[in-house]
Design an enzyme around this catalytic site. Structure first.
Site, PDB file in Angstrom:
ATOM      1  N   CYS A   2      10.719   3.308  -9.236  1.00 41.87           N
ATOM      2  CA  CYS A   2      11.317   4.277  -9.890  1.00 41.87           C
ATOM      3  C   CYS A   2      10.458   5.194 -11.064  1.00 41.87           C
ATOM      4  CB  CYS A   2      12.592   3.977 -10.636  1.00 41.87           C
ATOM      5  SG  CYS A   2      13.583   2.896  -9.561  1.00 41.87           S
ATOM      6  N   GLY A 100      13.711  -0.515 -14.121  1.00 39.61           N
ATOM      7  CA  GLY A 100      13.797  -1.844 -14.300  1.00 39.61           C
ATOM      8  C   GLY A 100      14.898  -2.454 -13.665  1.00 39.61           C
ATOM      9  N   GLU A 472     -12.466  -5.071   6.054  1.00 39.43           N
ATOM     10  CA  GLU A 472     -11.507  -3.760   6.098  1.00 39.43           C
ATOM     11  C   GLU A 472     -12.340  -2.719   5.386  1.00 39.43           C
ATOM     12  OE1 GLU A 472      -7.615  -5.036   4.885  1.00 39.43           O
ATOM     13  OE2 GLU A 472      -7.038  -3.947   6.649  1.00 39.43           O
TER      14      GLU A 472
END
Ligand code: M6R
Length: 589
Positions: A2, A100, A472
């Site tokens: 968020c 949170g 990679e």
């Protein structure tokens, strides 16, 4: 994960809130919203999906005299990504945004429901605004402080109320929150990018700090007013998004301790492991587990095999999805089928999940992206809460996958390793001196004819993962091997130009692994040993902390192998975040 923004006194409130949220988009989200006290009114506008949907809705909204505003992008954890669950959450006269997790929200919700207070969302956040209004008796700050006393967990909170339209109340514990001002204009954000250009310095709040903004910032800690600790804000937005790191991958390596805290929040408790998303009946009749995944997620699955079989005593196999899919495996109904995927869109993994469902197996996804194809398909999901991972080479998602499997094996075996889990999180914090050492060491590992990463038990999958990371992004050939396998063939390659990264656990098969290292050393391979105990026959040595738990060693070694791959790749001038030929989400087979 968020994002939060907030402001007071800015000329164009809509623009600040939306542009600020755009700066936080990279963190990933599935709904967004803003709340504004406009004259005497509280207006809350929310939309599911991307910010364009919110912008579309806002086109028809005209603010007359906007006083204060808050905004949020939500990455669903408690409750589906719907408009009702999106923030801000409003009560009768106030609205709140929160990052949170409020761990005791269920208990608070029950308490308020008994007082006939109604809830409309499935979120933990709604309790904040309901509790605030319940406590409100004419003094908003007093009510806000009572809320903070009552809630447990992690939070960054902004709250606005019609009762005091010129104020924004804020608090921080465990989730980041920044406050800044420019004369009579005030700004909040959960990371600094939205503030760049609006203020030249900001206060990065510390845990336990709270307060409110009216015509100045009132900051409190332990109920005493404290002064602001202002730091200059960066001036470059792109580097702010990367938090000043050279690459997203580097930032993501550094984020791992925070991400793991988020991953274990409300799950790793002193009383043992709790998963809101699971119940013990789901596992009734299960005698086998198959874990299906690709690449790094498969390596996490292999760690899960060791843990689940040893601790939970359930026969477990980890399978490469692209193989499993076409080999007509024997799928019996007493098998739990677990899929692991960062993206939730990996075609091979998804197809094996569908195959398991057709065979009538119970299915569980460990996934980082809510609402992804894999999450929609699986019976149950544990979200990894790693936040969006931008680097193609997976780091923090792997950390959360392994941690989730560890917690799952505790959950199924009723084992309580609360302290060890917290210790493991602690050792993933990157030590600057260690990073410097790896940076220096990396220059000695740029040539040669390839790398072997070796380890035993859970350190074997870590060897596979360390080797995958290196190849990679550095394009150097690397292989992971069980340390005991070297003498059955690969040791033929040993010479000074063969580099060996030895993962030497003090807790699991130390002497045996040491002998395997000796075998390579006596054939003149160049060896870098990672261990808590120094051994003579190594060329280079990186010391980890002494601990009695192998998983703590695992997590510390994991960070070291990631940093080594990163530094070798950077020295070779490669684009670490977008390595050649690779895609972040492999939706084709
Ligand atoms: O999104 P997934 O976890 O399902 O992806 C699986 C693999 O494609 C992925 O882990 C790949 O190996 C990464 N590039 C590893 O860094």
């Amino acid at each position: 994960m968020c994002g939060i923004v907030g402001c007071k006194g800015v000329d164009n409130i809509k623009e600040f809130l939306i542009e600020g949220l755009k700066e936080l988009e990279y963190r990933g989200y599935d709904s967004a919203g803003i709340g504004v006290i406009d004259k005497e009114d509280l207006k809350v506008i929310k939309a599911v999906g991307k910010l364009v949907n919110l912008e579309r809705k806002l086109k028809n909204v005209k603010f007359i005299d906007p006083k204060v505003g808050i905004g949020h992008t939500r990455w669903a954890t408690h409750g589906k990504p719907t408009e009702i669950n999106a923030h801000p959450h409003r009560g009768e006269f106030s609205a709140v945004v929160h990052n949170g997790i409020i761990e005791n929200y269920q208990e608070i919700k029950r308490f308020l429901q008994e007082k006939n207070i109604e809830f409309i969302s499935q979120t933990d956040t709604e309790v904040i605004v309901r509790l605030f209004e319940y406590y409100y008796e004419g003094d908003s700050f007093e009510a806000f402080k009572k809320v903070l006393d009552r809630i447990d967990g992690a939070y960054a909170i902004l709250l606005i109320t019609k009762k005091e339209p010129q104020k924004i109340f804020f608090a921080k514990k465990g989730s980041p929150l920044i406050v800044a001002n420019n004369n009579d204009k005030f700004f909040f954000a959960s990371s600094d990018a939205p503030l760049i250009g609006y203020a030249s310095a900001a206060c990065y709040l510390e845990d336990g700090e709270f307060g409110y903004v009216d015509d100045k910032i009132h900051l409190f800690k332990d109920n005493k007013e404290v002064s602001l600790n202002l730091k200059p804000l960066p001036t470059n937005k792109e580097s702010a998004k990367k938090g000043g790191f050279r690459f997203y991958m580097e930032k993501e390596i550094y984020e791992q301790a925070d991400v793991l805290k988020e991953n274990t929040l409300g799950r790793n408790t002193k009383e043992g492991i709790k998963f809101d998303e699971l119940d013990k009946e789901f596992f009734e009749g299960i005698n086998n587990i198959i874990i299906s995944a690709c690449g790094t997620s498969y390596h996490a699955g292999l760690v899960g095999k060791y843990l689940l079989e040893r601790d939970a005593k359930i026969r477990t196999n980890a399978e490469v999805a692209s193989e499993l899919r076409y080999r007509n495996p024997l799928l019996t109904k007493d098998t739990l089928f677990i899929v692991i995927s960062q993206s939730g869109e990996t075609a091979d993994t998804l197809e094996t999940l569908k195959m398991a469902k057709r065979a009538g197996l119970k299915t569980l996804a460990l996934c980082n992206v809510d609402n992804s194809s894999i999450v929609r398909e699986a019976d149950k999901t544990i979200l990894l809460r790693a936040g969006i991972e931008k680097g193609v080479a997976s780091t923090k998602a792997f950390a959360t996958q392994v941690m989730t499997l560890w917690m799952l094996s505790n959950y199924l075996s009723n084992k309580n390793e609360y302290e060890a889990i917290n210790e493991a999180i602690e050792v993933t914090k990157v030590d600057g001196a260690l990073h410097e050492k790896i940076k220096r060491l990396s220059k000695r590992y740029l040539h040669g004819h390839g790398f072997f990463y070796i380890g035993r038990d859970i350190f074997y999958p870590l060897a596979l993962e360390g080797a995958l990371k290196l190849k990679e992004i550095s394009y150097i050939h690397a292989e992971g091997y069980p340390a005991g396998e070297m003498k059955h063939g690969p040791i033929a390659l040993a010479d000074p130009e063969l580099f060996v990264v030895a993962l030497l656990s003090k807790n699991i098969l130390f002497e045996k692994t040491k002998s395997n290292i000796e075998e390579l050393s006596s054939r003149d391979a160049t060896i870098l040993t990672i261990s808590s105990e120094y051994i003579d026959m190594t060329d280079d040595f990186i010391k980890i902390k002494e601990t009695s738990h192998p998983m703590v060693e695992f997590f510390e070694m994991m960070v070291i192998t990631q940093l080594l791959a990163l530094e070798v790749a950077i020295r070779r001038g490669n684009d670490v975040d977008m390595p050649r030929n690779l895609a972040k989400s492999v939706t084709v087979e």
